[in-house]
Structure formats: C-alpha cells, structure tokens
Design a protein around this motif. Structure first.
Motif, PDB file in Angstrom:
ATOM      1  N   CYS A 102       0.989  -1.326   0.223  1.00 51.53           N
ATOM      2  CA  CYS A 102      -0.170  -0.076  -0.010  1.00 51.53           C
ATOM      3  C   CYS A 102       0.900   1.201   0.010  1.00 51.53           C
ATOM      4  CB  CYS A 102      -0.912   0.126   1.196  1.00 51.53           C
ATOM      5  SG  CYS A 102      -1.951  -1.483   1.396  1.00 51.53           S
ATOM      6  N   LEU A 103       0.481   2.305  -1.019  1.00 49.58           N
ATOM      7  CA  LEU A 103       1.199   3.379  -0.711  1.00 49.58           C
ATOM      8  C   LEU A 103       0.247   4.561  -0.805  1.00 49.58           C
ATOM      9  CD1 LEU A 103       2.628   1.703  -3.305  1.00 49.58           C
ATOM     10  CD2 LEU A 103       4.364   3.172  -3.222  1.00 49.58           C
ATOM     11  N   ALA A 104       0.422   5.711   0.185  1.00 54.19           N
ATOM     12  CA  ALA A 104      -0.238   6.840   0.343  1.00 54.19           C
ATOM     13  C   ALA A 104       0.247   8.114   0.013  1.00 54.19           C
ATOM     14  CB  ALA A 104      -0.840   6.744   1.827  1.00 54.19           C
ATOM     15  N   TRP A 105      -0.494   9.072  -0.730  1.00 49.15           N
ATOM     16  CA  TRP A 105       0.234  10.129  -1.187  1.00 49.15           C
ATOM     17  C   TRP A 105      -0.796  11.302  -0.827  1.00 49.15           C
ATOM     18  CZ3 TRP A 105       4.925   9.846  -3.931  1.00 49.15           C
ATOM     19  CH2 TRP A 105       5.289   8.475  -4.232  1.00 49.15           C
ATOM     20  N   SER A 106      -0.181  12.451  -0.405  1.00 51.58           N
ATOM     21  CA  SER A 106      -0.945  13.611  -0.074  1.00 51.58           C
ATOM     22  C   SER A 106      -0.293  14.848  -0.637  1.00 51.58           C
ATOM     23  CB  SER A 106      -1.197  13.521   1.426  1.00 51.58           C
ATOM     24  OG  SER A 106      -0.176  13.900   2.057  1.00 51.58           O
ATOM     25  N   SER A 107      -0.950  16.006  -0.139  1.00 51.41           N
ATOM     26  CA  SER A 107      -0.566  17.367  -0.674  1.00 51.41           C
ATOM     27  C   SER A 107       0.522  17.373   0.290  1.00 51.41           C
ATOM     28  CB  SER A 107      -1.336  18.427  -0.153  1.00 51.41           C
ATOM     29  OG  SER A 107      -2.529  18.468  -0.548  1.00 51.41           O
ATOM     30  N   ALA A 108       1.566  18.497  -0.368  1.00 52.49           N
ATOM     31  CA  ALA A 108       3.075  18.276   0.057  1.00 52.49           C
ATOM     32  C   ALA A 108       3.174  19.306   1.220  1.00 52.49           C
ATOM     33  CB  ALA A 108       4.358  18.691  -0.953  1.00 52.49           C
ATOM     34  N   PRO A 109       4.130  19.235   2.212  1.00 50.57           N
ATOM     35  CA  PRO A 109       4.296  20.310   3.051  1.00 50.57           C
ATOM     36  C   PRO A 109       4.501  21.772   2.521  1.00 50.57           C
ATOM     37  CG  PRO A 109       5.654  18.410   3.801  1.00 50.57           C
ATOM     38  CD  PRO A 109       4.905  18.334   2.230  1.00 50.57           C
ATOM     39  N   ARG A 110       3.682  22.636   3.245  1.00 47.25           N
ATOM     40  CA  ARG A 110       4.170  24.173   2.496  1.00 47.25           C
ATOM     41  C   ARG A 110       5.489  24.654   2.274  1.00 47.25           C
ATOM     42  NH1 ARG A 110       0.548  25.453   6.789  1.00 47.25           N
ATOM     43  NH2 ARG A 110       2.201  26.481   7.811  1.00 47.25           N
ATOM     44  N   HIS A 111       6.338  24.458   3.340  1.00 50.71           N
ATOM     45  CA  HIS A 111       7.626  24.932   3.295  1.00 50.71           C
ATOM     46  C   HIS A 111       8.745  24.024   3.827  1.00 50.71           C
ATOM     47  CE1 HIS A 111      11.032  27.679   3.388  1.00 50.71           C
ATOM     48  NE2 HIS A 111      11.132  27.364   4.628  1.00 50.71           N
ATOM     49  N   LEU A 112       9.855  23.598   3.120  1.00 48.34           N
ATOM     50  CA  LEU A 112      10.687  22.528   3.307  1.00 48.34           C
ATOM     51  C   LEU A 112      12.097  23.292   2.545  1.00 48.34           C
ATOM     52  CD1 LEU A 112      10.741  19.913   4.788  1.00 48.34           C
ATOM     53  CD2 LEU A 112      10.409  18.839   2.609  1.00 48.34           C
ATOM     54  N   GLY A 113      12.997  23.741   3.548  1.00 49.54           N
ATOM     55  CA  GLY A 113      14.190  24.402   3.020  1.00 49.54           C
ATOM     56  C   GLY A 113      15.039  23.744   2.050  1.00 49.54           C
ATOM     57  N   GLY A 131       0.746  22.775  -4.947  1.00 48.35           N
ATOM     58  CA  GLY A 131      -0.353  21.878  -5.206  1.00 48.35           C
ATOM     59  C   GLY A 131       0.315  20.793  -6.283  1.00 48.35           C
ATOM     60  N   LEU A 132       1.326  21.297  -6.957  1.00 49.87           N
ATOM     61  CA  LEU A 132       1.876  20.419  -7.955  1.00 49.87           C
ATOM     62  C   LEU A 132       3.050  19.371  -7.533  1.00 49.87           C
ATOM     63  CD1 LEU A 132       2.286  23.364 -10.749  1.00 49.87           C
ATOM     64  CD2 LEU A 132       0.594  21.534 -10.406  1.00 49.87           C
ATOM     65  N   LEU A 133       2.916  19.423  -6.371  1.00 45.91           N
ATOM     66  CA  LEU A 133       3.912  18.419  -5.470  1.00 45.91           C
ATOM     67  C   LEU A 133       2.915  17.230  -4.920  1.00 45.91           C
ATOM     68  CD1 LEU A 133       5.985  20.568  -6.136  1.00 45.91           C
ATOM     69  CD2 LEU A 133       6.967  20.201  -3.982  1.00 45.91           C
ATOM     70  N   ALA A 134       3.521  16.199  -4.667  1.00 53.78           N
ATOM     71  CA  ALA A 134       2.858  14.999  -3.993  1.00 53.78           C
ATOM     72  C   ALA A 134       3.820  14.478  -3.005  1.00 53.78           C
ATOM     73  CB  ALA A 134       2.358  13.734  -4.778  1.00 53.78           C
ATOM     74  N   TYR A 135       3.527  14.194  -1.735  1.00 52.12           N
ATOM     75  CA  TYR A 135       4.175  13.797  -0.467  1.00 52.12           C
ATOM     76  C   TYR A 135       3.656  12.208  -0.335  1.00 52.12           C
ATOM     77  CZ  TYR A 135       5.206  13.477   4.395  1.00 52.12           C
ATOM     78  OH  TYR A 135       5.574  12.966   5.758  1.00 52.12           O
ATOM     79  N   ASN A 136       4.702  11.415  -0.500  1.00 53.20           N
ATOM     80  CA  ASN A 136       4.499   9.882   0.060  1.00 53.20           C
ATOM     81  C   ASN A 136       4.321   9.771   1.554  1.00 53.20           C
ATOM     82  OD1 ASN A 136       6.507   6.844  -0.415  1.00 53.20           O
ATOM     83  ND2 ASN A 136       4.379   7.259   0.131  1.00 53.20           N
ATOM     84  N   THR A 137       3.272   9.717   2.148  1.00 56.33           N
ATOM     85  CA  THR A 137       3.125  10.064   3.660  1.00 56.33           C
ATOM     86  C   THR A 137       3.296   8.557   4.148  1.00 56.33           C
ATOM     87  OG1 THR A 137       0.855   9.518   3.114  1.00 56.33           O
ATOM     88  CG2 THR A 137       1.527  11.791   3.394  1.00 56.33           C
ATOM     89  N   ARG A 138       3.010   7.268   3.405  1.00 54.40           N
ATOM     90  CA  ARG A 138       3.064   5.875   3.976  1.00 54.40           C
ATOM     91  C   ARG A 138       3.458   5.224   2.902  1.00 54.40           C
ATOM     92  NH1 ARG A 138       1.876   8.512   8.110  1.00 54.40           N
ATOM     93  NH2 ARG A 138       0.299   7.996   9.722  1.00 54.40           N
ATOM     94  N   PHE A 139       4.142   4.136   3.159  1.00 54.55           N
ATOM     95  CA  PHE A 139       4.705   3.053   2.163  1.00 54.55           C
ATOM     96  C   PHE A 139       4.666   1.758   3.015  1.00 54.55           C
ATOM     97  CE2 PHE A 139       7.890   1.631  -1.192  1.00 54.55           C
ATOM     98  CZ  PHE A 139       6.810   0.619  -1.825  1.00 54.55           C
ATOM     99  N   LEU A 140       3.941   0.769   2.615  1.00 51.26           N
ATOM    100  CA  LEU A 140       3.751  -0.448   3.431  1.00 51.26           C
ATOM    101  C   LEU A 140       3.896  -1.752   2.528  1.00 51.26           C
ATOM    102  CD1 LEU A 140       2.896  -2.180   6.062  1.00 51.26           C
ATOM    103  CD2 LEU A 140       0.563  -1.957   5.382  1.00 51.26           C
ATOM    104  N   ILE A 141       5.004  -2.433   2.624  1.00 50.69           N
ATOM    105  CA  ILE A 141       5.069  -3.836   2.153  1.00 50.69           C
ATOM    106  C   ILE A 141       4.377  -4.753   3.046  1.00 50.69           C
ATOM    107  CG2 ILE A 141       6.133  -5.738   1.153  1.00 50.69           C
ATOM    108  CD1 ILE A 141       6.402  -3.262  -0.580  1.00 50.69           C
ATOM    109  N   LEU A 142       3.355  -5.526   3.077  1.00 49.98           N
ATOM    110  CA  LEU A 142       2.825  -6.298   3.963  1.00 49.98           C
ATOM    111  C   LEU A 142       3.887  -7.482   4.651  1.00 49.98           C
ATOM    112  CD1 LEU A 142      -0.769  -6.915   2.382  1.00 49.98           C
ATOM    113  CD2 LEU A 142      -0.161  -5.396   4.216  1.00 49.98           C
TER     114      LEU A 142
END
Length: 240
Positions: A102-113, A131-142
């Motif tokens: 399972c892989l989850a993706w969401s909106s990216a953090p506003r600011h990341l130096g 909004g043109l960035l996606a952040y991989n919040t979770r990655f699960l190999i069972l």
C-alpha cells in the motif's frame, strides 16, 4: 494558532490561568473510529520479483478497496492509519489477486528548506504551485511479503502513473514527488534504488514551532522529479 498553543502551554504549566471553556467546537475528526481489522490471506510470500508474476497497481481512493487499504495501514504500518486532509491518492499493489503493498500520497508540506532550494522557486511561485507536488506519507509492504526489489519497483510504477491519476482526480498533474525517511528506523534503500535524490535533513521543527530548537527527530528528505523541466514548471507562478 501559535499564540493559542503558547497560551495553552503556559496554562497547563501553571504560569497563567485561562477562563473556563465556554464552547467546544464539533470536530468530527476527533470522533473518527479506527478502520476495522481486515481478514486477508497472510500466507508467507517469499519469492523473486519475477516469480511474483504480473503485478496490478490500483488507485483505490473512492473505490470499494479503500476500506481495505485503510485497515491494512492501521494494522501493519508502524504509524497506523491517519485520514489525509486535502488532495490525496491511495494505491494498492496486487499479485495473483492478493494485496502485497500500500502507498499513500497527499499534499506536500508548505515549506521545506532543502526542497525549496533544490527547486529554486520564489516564495510567490511556491505559494501558487505547491499543489503540483505530492508527498509519500505511507509505504507499506505487507509483513508476510518478502520479495527483493519489490519496493523500488512499485515506486517506479507509481511515478509513471501518479501524474495522470492526480489530474483525473483533481484537474491538474503533479510534477515532483517527495518523502521523509527516519534514519533511526530505515535506510531509505528502496527510494535510492528507484533514483530518488537525497536532499538533506529536516530541521526537526514542526510547522507551528515557536523556537529554533529541534523538538522531533531529524528526517532525511528525498525527492523525485517526474519531468525533466520540473524547475521551469514549478518556478513559474502560473504553472500547471
């Protein structure tokens, strides 16, 4: 919110006394129940990537499989399941009809130096194009799935499909992927094997931090451009 948090902290430590609470806001997120456990085939699956056979990758948000995704994350990911806020997609990988990842993706953090310096965009462009960035919040190999190179293979599969899936869901693509890796737990090998770029470390401060001191573990920042001209697309305030 920063001022409110500081006043609550002072109140809890006994430095000030706030008046009694007069109104409790109805927050449905605070009452959200955890996903129910799912019963699936957990027979150990130890094989090679070729021996796994054809892999099916499904985007399962707003589909009948979303509940299974949520349940597997809650049961088997060390961080559990958290309902994303804002734009997000959820992917499940199947082998022979069995879920394997399972892989989850969401909106990216506003600011990341480190990321912002790597992209080279202005504050105005960042505000317009975050909004043109996606952040991989979770990655699960069972946990019962042991298949060398499966994780990096799936990252490559998602990278080829996520821009189109994001456009279909939200009317615009994404041009850049990012994630955090906790080096105290993981080495991030699968990301490097999938050609993700190590950009540096987080500052160890949350978005609402009231000081420059780290208050959480430092994490590695990794990024993956989806197009060659990502800098030009993201640095333009009117990019799409």
């Amino acid at each position: 919110m920063v001022c409110r948090g500081l006043m609550l902290e002072l109140h809890r430590e006994g430095h000030i006394e706030l008046p009694p609470v007069r109104y409790l806001r109805n927050n449905p997120l605070a009452r959200r129940t955890k996903p129910a456990p799912a019963e699936i085939d957990d027979t150990p699956l130890h094989t090679s990537l070729a021996g796994l056979g054809a892999l099916e990758l499904r985007q399962v948000r707003r589909t009948p499989d979303e509940a299974l995704f949520n349940s597997l994350m809650e049961q088997h990911h060390y961080l559990g399941y958290t309902q994303p806020v804002g734009e997000h997609l959820k992917y499940m990988a199947y082998a022979g009809g069995r879920p394997v990842a399972c892989l989850a993706w969401s909106s990216a953090p506003r600011h990341l130096g480190e990321r912002d310096r790597f992209i080279g965009w202005s504050p105005e462009a960042r505000l317009k194009n975050i909004g043109l960035l996606a952040y991989n919040t979770r990655f699960l190999i069972l946990p019962w799935v042991v298949v060398p190179h499966l994780a990096s293979h799936l990252l490559g599969r998602v990278a080829r499909e996520i821009a189109g899936d994001w456009r279909r869901a939200y009317g615009h693509p994404v041009h850049y992927l990012e994630t955090f890796v906790d080096p105290q737990r993981f080495r991030g090998t699968c990301y490097r094997a999938a050609n993700w770029i190590l950009l540096g470390l987080t500052t160890g401060r949350g978005k609402d931090a009231t000081s420059s001191k780290a208050n959480r573990p430092l994490k590695q920042i990794l990024g993956y451009p989806l197009v060659k001209d990502f800098r030009q697309r993201l640095a333009h305030p009117g990019a799409k």
